[in-house]
Design a protein around this motif. Structure first.
Motif, PDB file in Angstrom:
ATOM      1  N   UNK A 146      26.322  44.347  23.802  1.00  0.00           N
ATOM      2  CA  UNK A 146      24.967  43.796  23.788  1.00  0.00           C
ATOM      3  C   UNK A 146      24.037  44.573  24.702  1.00  0.00           C
ATOM      4  N   UNK A 147      24.629  45.224  25.708  1.00  0.00           N
ATOM      5  CA  UNK A 147      23.803  45.967  26.647  1.00  0.00           C
ATOM      6  C   UNK A 147      24.630  46.767  27.611  1.00  0.00           C
ATOM      7  N   UNK A 148      23.904  47.381  28.544  1.00  0.00           N
ATOM      8  CA  UNK A 148      24.557  48.194  29.566  1.00  0.00           C
ATOM      9  C   UNK A 148      24.114  47.751  30.956  1.00  0.00           C
ATOM     10  N   UNK A 149      24.932  48.126  31.914  1.00  0.00           N
ATOM     11  CA  UNK A 149      24.615  48.017  33.334  1.00  0.00           C
ATOM     12  C   UNK A 149      24.688  49.440  33.864  1.00  0.00           C
ATOM     13  N   UNK A 150      23.714  49.829  34.665  1.00  0.00           N
ATOM     14  CA  UNK A 150      23.751  51.157  35.267  1.00  0.00           C
ATOM     15  C   UNK A 150      22.842  51.199  36.487  1.00  0.00           C
ATOM     16  N   UNK A 151      23.153  52.118  37.377  1.00  0.00           N
ATOM     17  CA  UNK A 151      22.264  52.403  38.504  1.00  0.00           C
ATOM     18  C   UNK A 151      21.253  53.482  38.113  1.00  0.00           C
ATOM     19  N   UNK A 152      21.458  54.107  36.982  1.00  0.00           N
ATOM     20  CA  UNK A 152      20.662  55.268  36.575  1.00  0.00           C
ATOM     21  C   UNK A 152      19.483  54.857  35.700  1.00  0.00           C
ATOM     22  N   UNK A 181      19.806  46.820  35.472  1.00  0.00           N
ATOM     23  CA  UNK A 181      19.834  47.906  36.450  1.00  0.00           C
ATOM     24  C   UNK A 181      20.427  47.389  37.752  1.00  0.00           C
ATOM     25  N   UNK A 182      21.452  48.083  38.214  1.00  0.00           N
ATOM     26  CA  UNK A 182      22.173  47.683  39.430  1.00  0.00           C
ATOM     27  C   UNK A 182      21.607  48.426  40.628  1.00  0.00           C
ATOM     28  N   UNK A 183      21.400  47.659  41.705  1.00  0.00           N
ATOM     29  CA  UNK A 183      20.911  48.224  42.964  1.00  0.00           C
ATOM     30  C   UNK A 183      21.808  47.768  44.104  1.00  0.00           C
ATOM     31  N   UNK A 189      20.398  43.664  38.897  1.00  0.00           N
ATOM     32  CA  UNK A 189      21.665  43.239  39.491  1.00  0.00           C
ATOM     33  C   UNK A 189      21.699  43.769  40.918  1.00  0.00           C
ATOM     34  N   UNK A 190      21.770  42.865  41.896  1.00  0.00           N
ATOM     35  CA  UNK A 190      21.748  43.296  43.292  1.00  0.00           C
ATOM     36  C   UNK A 190      23.092  43.046  43.964  1.00  0.00           C
ATOM     37  N   UNK A 191      23.464  44.018  44.776  1.00  0.00           N
ATOM     38  CA  UNK A 191      24.696  43.937  45.553  1.00  0.00           C
ATOM     39  C   UNK A 191      24.392  44.237  47.007  1.00  0.00           C
ATOM     40  N   UNK A 192      24.997  43.558  47.951  1.00  0.00           N
ATOM     41  CA  UNK A 192      25.852  42.391  47.730  1.00  0.00           C
ATOM     42  C   UNK A 192      25.030  41.166  47.356  1.00  0.00           C
TER      43      UNK A 192
END
Length: 189
Positions: free
Chosen positions: A89-95, A111-113, A135-138
């Motif tokens: 359905x989709x992607x997760x990436x930092x790019x 988008x992961x940060x 998407x934020x970590x932690x």
């Protein structure tokens, strides 16, 4: 946000815990869970299509973390591969280039940060405009999540170090739409 992105956000409101899966055993548990979405954090270019297909049998939304799939690169062709050869359905990436390209192809984009300091906090504001969700970590920083939710338009997913129900409730109370966790016991909470 794409139409699929709105559907994604609606599902997460009803089921805010996302199963972040890192192996085959975890995928089986995620399929048995009440989670509406799965983040695939493992696989190779050789098996990602079959992993996605298996996950889709559970009627879950499936997101491939392109940065973690062995054999994929940081180039647009990786997103083309996911869009053409899987039913993700989709992607997760930092790019950001992958996020933009996936969005152009109609995939839901997350988008992961990694929030390490005030500079990385500002980068979320500056670089997240193409993503359907951030998407934020932690994910165990409720005060930071609350501040960020006031600064960006996208829904926030809190990830990383989510290990108990209190972490989930803190993130959601702070403004996160959902949490993703590899803690399998929380997929059934």
């Amino acid at each position: 946000m794409t139409n699929n992105g709105y559907h994604f956000a609606e599902l997460l409101q009803d089921s805010p815990v996302i199963a972040a899966v890192k192996n085959d055993e975890g995928l089986e548990k995620a399929l048995a869970s009440d989670c509406a979405a799965i983040f695939l954090l493992y696989g190779t270019i050789l098996n990602i299509a079959s992993l996605v297909e298996h996950a889709k049998q559970g009627e879950k939304l499936v997101f491939v973390h392109t940065d973690l799939i062995e054999g994929l690169t940081g180039k647009d062709i990786s997103v083309d591969f996911i869009a053409t050869n899987t039913r993700a359905d989709g992607i997760i990436s930092t790019r950001i280039n992958l996020i933009r390209h996936a969005k152009d192809l109609g995939l839901i984009t997350i988008q992961r940060f990694f929030l390490l300091d005030s500079l990385s906090f500002e980068n979320v504001r500056k670089q997240s405009s193409y993503a359907d969700a951030v998407d934020i970590l932690p994910g165990t920083m409720p005060r930071v999540t609350a501040r960020l939710s006031q600064k960006i338009r996208q829904p926030i997913i809190a990830s990383g170090l989510i290990v108990d129900k209190q972490d989930i409730m803190s993130a959601l109370s702070a403004g996160a739409l959902a949490v993703s966790t590899t803690s399998e016991s929380l997929w059934f909470a």
